[in-house]
Design an enzyme around this catalytic site. Structure first.
Site, PDB file in Angstrom:
ATOM      1  N   GLY A 129      -5.845   6.417   7.428  1.00 59.43           N
ATOM      2  CA  GLY A 129      -5.413   5.641   6.375  1.00 59.43           C
ATOM      3  C   GLY A 129      -4.394   4.621   7.113  1.00 59.43           C
ATOM      4  N   SER A 156       4.672   0.479   1.423  1.00 65.57           N
ATOM      5  CA  SER A 156       5.822   0.347   0.689  1.00 65.57           C
ATOM      6  C   SER A 156       6.017   1.467  -0.309  1.00 65.57           C
ATOM      7  CB  SER A 156       5.654  -0.959  -0.047  1.00 65.57           C
ATOM      8  OG  SER A 156       4.248  -0.770  -0.820  1.00 65.57           O
ATOM      9  N   THR A 202       0.879  -1.152   0.142  1.00 67.87           N
ATOM     10  CA  THR A 202       0.021  -0.177   0.020  1.00 67.87           C
ATOM     11  C   THR A 202       0.893   1.383   0.141  1.00 67.87           C
ATOM     12  OG1 THR A 202      -2.005   0.870   0.864  1.00 67.87           O
ATOM     13  CG2 THR A 202      -0.185   0.448   2.563  1.00 67.87           C
ATOM     14  N   LYS A 227      -8.716   1.795   2.413  1.00 68.35           N
ATOM     15  CA  LYS A 227      -7.670   1.851   3.323  1.00 68.35           C
ATOM     16  C   LYS A 227      -7.535   3.361   4.056  1.00 68.35           C
ATOM     17  CE  LYS A 227      -4.829  -1.003   0.546  1.00 68.35           C
ATOM     18  NZ  LYS A 227      -3.772  -1.121  -0.174  1.00 68.35           N
TER      19      LYS A 227
END
Length: 178
Positions: free
Chosen positions: A51, A130, A7, A39
């Site tokens: 988030g 990431s 994500t 998310k």
């Protein structure tokens, strides 16, 4: 800011507004399981946006715990974030959660993680996941060079850039703004 795969979440503050944007991709190893996960969501009757990056079930647990803290402390985001981080850090079961979250009440932004950190970013943007550092770099560049863009526009464009660089991020973007 995070090594979590799967994500990109970025929060941007500009001109009295905060936007949090995130992609919708969920992966398992090298397989895309879903591309439209939410998310980024609101809590506390729409007064808080948040988030997450990390394991989905862990994130839902954190959303619930954070909302309990918000109710307990009458929506005080600072106190709620600190109390959640303390509980997360000291509770043996919660320490196993593999997630982190960004939260905002429209003025303040905090990163909360299982190490007990509650980070108020020095600048007007922060990213996790990431692709978080890609999105953060893009957001900071836009904040410095694109005065015509809103917080929402910067957040979305930043995740779009991360999606071009991070294989665990897609361009199915959800954004919430206060």
């Amino acid at each position: 800011m995070s090594s979590f795969k799967g994500t990109t979440i970025v929060a941007v503050r500009k001109n009295g507004k905060v936007a949090i944007a995130g992609d919708g991709q969920v992966t398992a190893g090298d397989t895309i399981l879903k591309s439209n996960a939410h998310k980024v969501r609101t809590l506390f009757d729409g007064k808080i946006i948040t988030g997450f990056a990390g394991a989905t079930a862990d994130a839902f647990t954190l959303f619930e715990l954070f909302e309990v803290k918000l109710k307990q402390y009458n929506g005080d985001i600072t106190r709620s974030a600190v109390e959640l981080a303390k509980q997360w850090r000291t509770d043996r079961q919660l320490r196993q959660l593999e997630a982190m979250m960004l939260v905002s009440d429209g003025t303040k932004i905090f990163l909360i993680n299982g190490a007990g950190d509650v980070v108020d970013p020095e600048r007007d943007a922060i990213g996790i996941g990431s692709g978080g550092n890609f999105a953060l770099a893009a957001a900071l560049a836009y904040l410095d060079t694109a005065p015509e863009l809103t917080a929402r526009e910067i957040a979305v464009k930043s995740v779009e850039i991360a999606a071009k660089l991070c294989i665990y991020t897609d361009d199915s973007i959800i954004v919430k703004e206060l």
